[in-house]
Design a protein around this motif. Structure first.
Motif, short mmCIF file in Angstrom:
data_model
loop_
_atom_site.label_atom_id
_atom_site.label_comp_id
_atom_site.label_asym_id
_atom_site.label_seq_id
_atom_site.Cartn_x
_atom_site.Cartn_y
_atom_site.Cartn_z
N LYS A 1 0.81 -1.22 0.00
CA LYS A 1 0.00 0.00 0.00
C LYS A 1 0.84 1.27 0.00
CE LYS A 1 -2.64 1.17 3.68
NZ LYS A 1 -2.42 2.34 4.55
N GLY A 2 2.17 1.10 -0.05
CA GLY A 2 3.04 2.27 -0.12
C GLY A 2 3.15 3.01 1.20
N ALA A 3 2.98 2.29 2.32
CA ALA A 3 3.12 2.94 3.63
C ALA A 3 4.56 3.38 3.84
CB ALA A 3 2.69 1.98 4.72
N LYS A 4 4.74 4.40 4.66
CA LYS A 4 6.08 4.90 4.97
C LYS A 4 6.57 4.33 6.30
CE LYS A 4 6.34 8.37 1.76
NZ LYS A 4 5.49 7.55 0.86
N ARG A 5 5.63 4.05 7.19
CA ARG A 5 5.99 3.73 8.57
C ARG A 5 5.17 2.53 9.04
NH1 ARG A 5 4.57 7.60 13.81
NH2 ARG A 5 5.68 6.36 15.34
N ILE A 6 5.80 1.66 9.80
CA ILE A 6 5.07 0.56 10.42
C ILE A 6 5.50 0.51 11.88
CG2 ILE A 6 6.73 -1.13 9.51
CD1 ILE A 6 4.37 -3.14 9.49
N THR A 7 4.51 0.43 12.76
CA THR A 7 4.74 0.55 14.19
C THR A 7 4.23 -0.69 14.90
OG1 THR A 7 4.41 2.94 13.99
CG2 THR A 7 4.26 2.01 16.22
N CYS A 8 5.02 -1.19 15.83
CA CYS A 8 4.57 -2.31 16.65
C CYS A 8 4.05 -1.75 17.98
CB CYS A 8 5.74 -3.27 16.90
SG CYS A 8 5.30 -4.69 17.93
N GLY A 9 2.77 -1.99 18.26
CA GLY A 9 2.20 -1.62 19.56
C GLY A 9 2.31 -2.81 20.50
N HIS A 10 2.69 -2.59 21.74
CA HIS A 10 2.96 -3.73 22.63
C HIS A 10 3.01 -3.27 24.08
CE1 HIS A 10 6.98 -2.26 23.62
NE2 HIS A 10 6.95 -1.76 22.41
N LYS A 11 3.14 -4.22 24.99
CA LYS A 11 3.32 -3.93 26.41
C LYS A 11 4.51 -4.73 26.92
CE LYS A 11 1.91 -1.71 30.06
NZ LYS A 11 1.90 -0.24 30.14
N ALA A 12 5.60 -4.67 26.15
CA ALA A 12 6.78 -5.48 26.49
C ALA A 12 7.52 -4.96 27.72
CB ALA A 12 7.74 -5.55 25.29
N ASN A 13 7.19 -3.75 28.16
CA ASN A 13 7.80 -3.26 29.42
C ASN A 13 7.25 -4.02 30.62
OD1 ASN A 13 5.33 -2.01 28.88
ND2 ASN A 13 5.78 -0.27 30.20
N ILE A 14 6.08 -4.57 30.51
CA ILE A 14 5.48 -5.37 31.59
C ILE A 14 5.54 -6.86 31.24
CG2 ILE A 14 3.34 -5.85 32.85
CD1 ILE A 14 4.59 -3.23 33.72
N MET A 15 5.07 -7.21 30.05
CA MET A 15 5.07 -8.62 29.63
C MET A 15 6.33 -8.86 28.82
SD MET A 15 1.00 -9.08 28.96
CE MET A 15 0.72 -7.55 28.11
N LYS A 16 7.44 -8.96 29.55
CA LYS A 16 8.74 -8.94 28.89
C LYS A 16 8.98 -10.18 28.05
CE LYS A 16 10.51 -5.82 32.31
NZ LYS A 16 11.48 -5.36 33.28
#
Lengths: 490, 490
Positions: B171-186
């Motif tokens: 789709k020609g995106a410029k940015r892809i972001t991972c949303g997560h809670k790895a600070n708690i669920m390491k």
């Protein structure tokens, strides 16, 4: 006006970065308002870690906080590095502050998408603060499969939900809503929701209802004004409360209170802003709002109203620090922002003026606990063990796994279902179900027989001849009802 | 313009309530646009449950969907009652549609808080669709303690993240972001985040970054325009995608695609609206947008652009069904709304006109699977068992629990830590930690000895003399690193 019986001392940890600047500004405001508090400054934060204290506080600090019962806390930084736990989380866990309360209100003078749309916001989020995946109990079961144990307890839910109802009643709320995902997590969130409606019966004056958390988030960004008090489990509450912070302009305007039976912590949850540290330009609003929540918690209702009205009057008048407000009006520094609030004591804002509720004196917790409180609900149920789930490592097909298990059932157990990632793959299943190298094999007693732990050990011994057993979970039956979920497709 | 090689047949399930009305409207639009599709209508939904089919679809329906590989689906209702699983969830699980893709875009003519603020929205959420607590693996451990097993797997994460990157690239995106809670669920979210950055290396043209999920939600309600494609685990993705639906006006404007390797499902996720069923006034926009996602998935890029431009032109011109739009302009019914779109084929909207990308032919999945795909990452690690966590029921104090355990360690094991709700209470701990009637007792080999399953069984046998053992988790060490978390305070 009721006279408070006595002066009270609280512990103050100024924090790292901009912490000391904004804490001094807030304490100046409190002192100018003649709030009857003394402050015992304690050593806590990154600079204490750096001195070699592994939990970020000195022994004296811990003793002071535990004897005084109230900690007022600036933002703190946790040193980077493996094994160091967040000091904020450590504080909440060590002192069992089971309820996180955050109130989000439109502040006139702080522009947001919602203030521009003319949608007023006044919502309080109460988040359970101990349980859920925040227990941090995690294991790799195979090289490919990671597990986090998400637990919800009945007494833990009772503590936070009871607090939410009491708080809602005190603040004159009309509605209290339970946010949850009980449609998916039927046992864990189902328990939380069940406790919510049990406690609701004791508060007929409050309209109690519930909403699925994803629907809640959709509604919060379209009609946030329909909610009043919302209580949620830990992770969902975390997400929803930061969403609400966004609605009112960000963490710079969002107070936070961590409430426990013995110790409560009032803090700003924004960062330590090292880039502007020492410049006297930081915005003290979130810490001031947290301090106001503390004054109300302690019963200093009149002082809290005077200061909050002055804050709102100041914001309405366009006075602002550099991080917000009308850019055409020059910003002021931290000291001057605090002084402007002091100068406005007695002024009444044109939006949402706070009434001065009656003061009430809250007895400090002057006792020492002799042992850990054991929370037990009075649930008495007829119980029996009816089977066991064994989580085994295997990269074989479902039929092969089942056949190996069937060799070992030995007349006592029957193999009921084999599932992979929660979806049944034996005795029936879909060939489209993608597998990972870990199966759950469910064994129950033949013809519903009661099972003993001894029999489970014998089964364990037989199964481990063919598999590495990563985890086990007992299957309980209480009052004739299964105390466990079925597999998808079972 | 490339000519598509062939006509294609897809399965269509019209759904319950308003489903048939809005599906007919969408298929009329597709037919008017000469979309090269044939439709095999299949029996699926509440009315099929009511005929006695326990999973809400006929055998013929299932066979058609599995041979055609594409299901276009109206909203469906699941009959109320214990034990009946949601038909929508069953469909996603049965056919292993591991990625849920939802695109949220400002539609001019649909007023929202954000459109009024002039903040444009164009964000795509990719949600993992199989794992997390959606496995539904739940157990009551004691009368007071409920557990949900939240699992994240490496190959499952690879599937959805790989899809997200491929889709973003297309789709020609410029940015892809991972949303997560790895600070708690390491360990669990840490694994998801690790896989994200591993796969990111294969896509240097995309800016890959990550954000904590609560911060993501705060930013989505203040600056939603900074995000492009966001990929998340299941529950967090569920919450974030409904939040985003709110940003663009609600579920009536939010398409949904469930992508699998063999079968993909395109559906409207709003309700069946029984109150307006049969009145020909329902809004078909979400189903039409889902259909457009399907056309693009199948490579019919040109037809998708024509229809989407006509839809946007129609909305811009103020034409609307009764549920949205300018109340001063009379609303139209479902049929007329669809006809207005057809009449506007070839028109170009003034906002966000869609370019007609080159068509590409996608080969239908014409094979039958012979066995379940086993997903295995190529992780090869030196492994050893170093201990076991036993979760035992007890309402005694920590010291008493520890002393009973110590009796049984027998020279092979040492008792390393006892924790309650994730917080260490032995050998050290805080008296303020409130307890519930379930402890985790961690046993490791003395001096780091490797442990065998046989030794664990013997320990189990000894410990169960004093306790009911609710659960066990093996402690693994891989490549010399602990594959499990420490307790808070350990």
């Amino acid at each position: 006006m009721q006279i408070l019986k006595t002066m009270r001392t609280i512990a103050v940890a100024k924090g790292d970065g901009i912490g000391p600047e904004i804490m001094d500004a807030v304490l100046n405001i409190f002192n100018a308002a003649e709030v009857p508090l003394d402050y015992k400054v304690v050593d806590m934060g990154k600079w204490v870690f750096d001195k070699g204290f592994s939990n970020g506080m000195t022994v004296e600090a811990q003793e002071s906080i535990e004897s005084l019962g109230i900690l007022f806390k600036g933002p703190m930084e946790t040193p980077k590095g493996k094994g160091v736990k967040s000091i904020n989380v450590t504080a909440r866990k060590t002192w069992n502050t089971y309820a996180n309360k955050r109130t989000f209100q439109t502040l006139y003078g702080v522009d947001t998408v919602f203030s521009k749309a003319g949608i007023p916001i006044d919502v309080t989020i109460v988040r359970e603060n101990i349980e859920d995946t925040y227990g941090g109990i995690e294991h790799m079961l195979t090289h490919d499969v990671a597990l986090s144990r998400r637990f919800i307890t009945r007494p833990g839910s009772m503590q936070v939900i009871k607090y939410a109802f009491e708080m809602a009643k005190k603040k004159g709320a009309k509605r209290i809503t339970c946010g949850h995902k009980a449609n998916i997590m039927k046992i864990t969130d189902g328990l939380f929701l069940e406790v919510f409606y049990e406690i609701a019966k004791e508060y007929p004056e409050l309209k109690a209802d519930d909403v699925i958390v994803d629907d809640l988030c959709m509604k919060l960004v379209t009609r946030p004004d329909v909610f009043d008090v919302v209580v949620l489990t830990n992770l969902q509450g975390d997400i929803v409360s930061d969403l609400c912070a966004g609605l009112v302009g960000g963490l710079g305007f969002a107070p936070s209170a961590n409430i426990g039976d013995h110790i409560s912590i009032f803090e700003a949850v924004h960062g330590t802003a090292p880039d502007i540290t020492g410049k006297n330009i930081a915005n003290p609003t979130a810490l001031l709002l947290s301090g106001l929540a503390m004054l109300r918690h302690l019963g200093y209702m009149e002082k809290a109203a005077i200061i909050e009205n002055a804050l709102q009057y100041t914001l309405e008048s366009g006075i602002h620090t550099g991080d917000f407000g009308n850019k055409e009006i020059p910003s002021v520094n931290t000291t001057d922002f605090a002084q402007a609030i002091i100068n406005n004591f007695g002024k009444i804002p044109s939006h949402n003026p706070r009434p001065a509720l009656a003061n009430h004196y809250v007895t400090p917790t002057m006792f020492k606990l002799q042992k850990n409180p054991m929370l037990m609900s009075q649930e008495m149920q007829e119980e029996m063990i009816v089977g066991v789930d064994m989580f085994v490592e295997s990269n074989e097909q479902p039929l092969a796994v089942a056949e190996k298990c069937l060799k070992h059932t030995n007349g006592i157990f029957k193999l009921v279902t084999v599932s992979n990632r929660g979806t049944q793959v034996w005795p029936t299943g879909s060939v489209f179900t993608n597998l990972v190298n870990q199966y759950r094999c469910r064994f129950e007693g033949v013809d519903g027989t009661v099972i003993t732990q001894q029999e489970i050990v014998l089964l364990y011994t037989r199964i481990m001849a063919d598999f590495k057993i990563c985890s086990t979970e007992l299957l309980n039956m209480w009052n004739g009802t299964k105390a466990y979920s079925l597999a998808q497709g079972q």
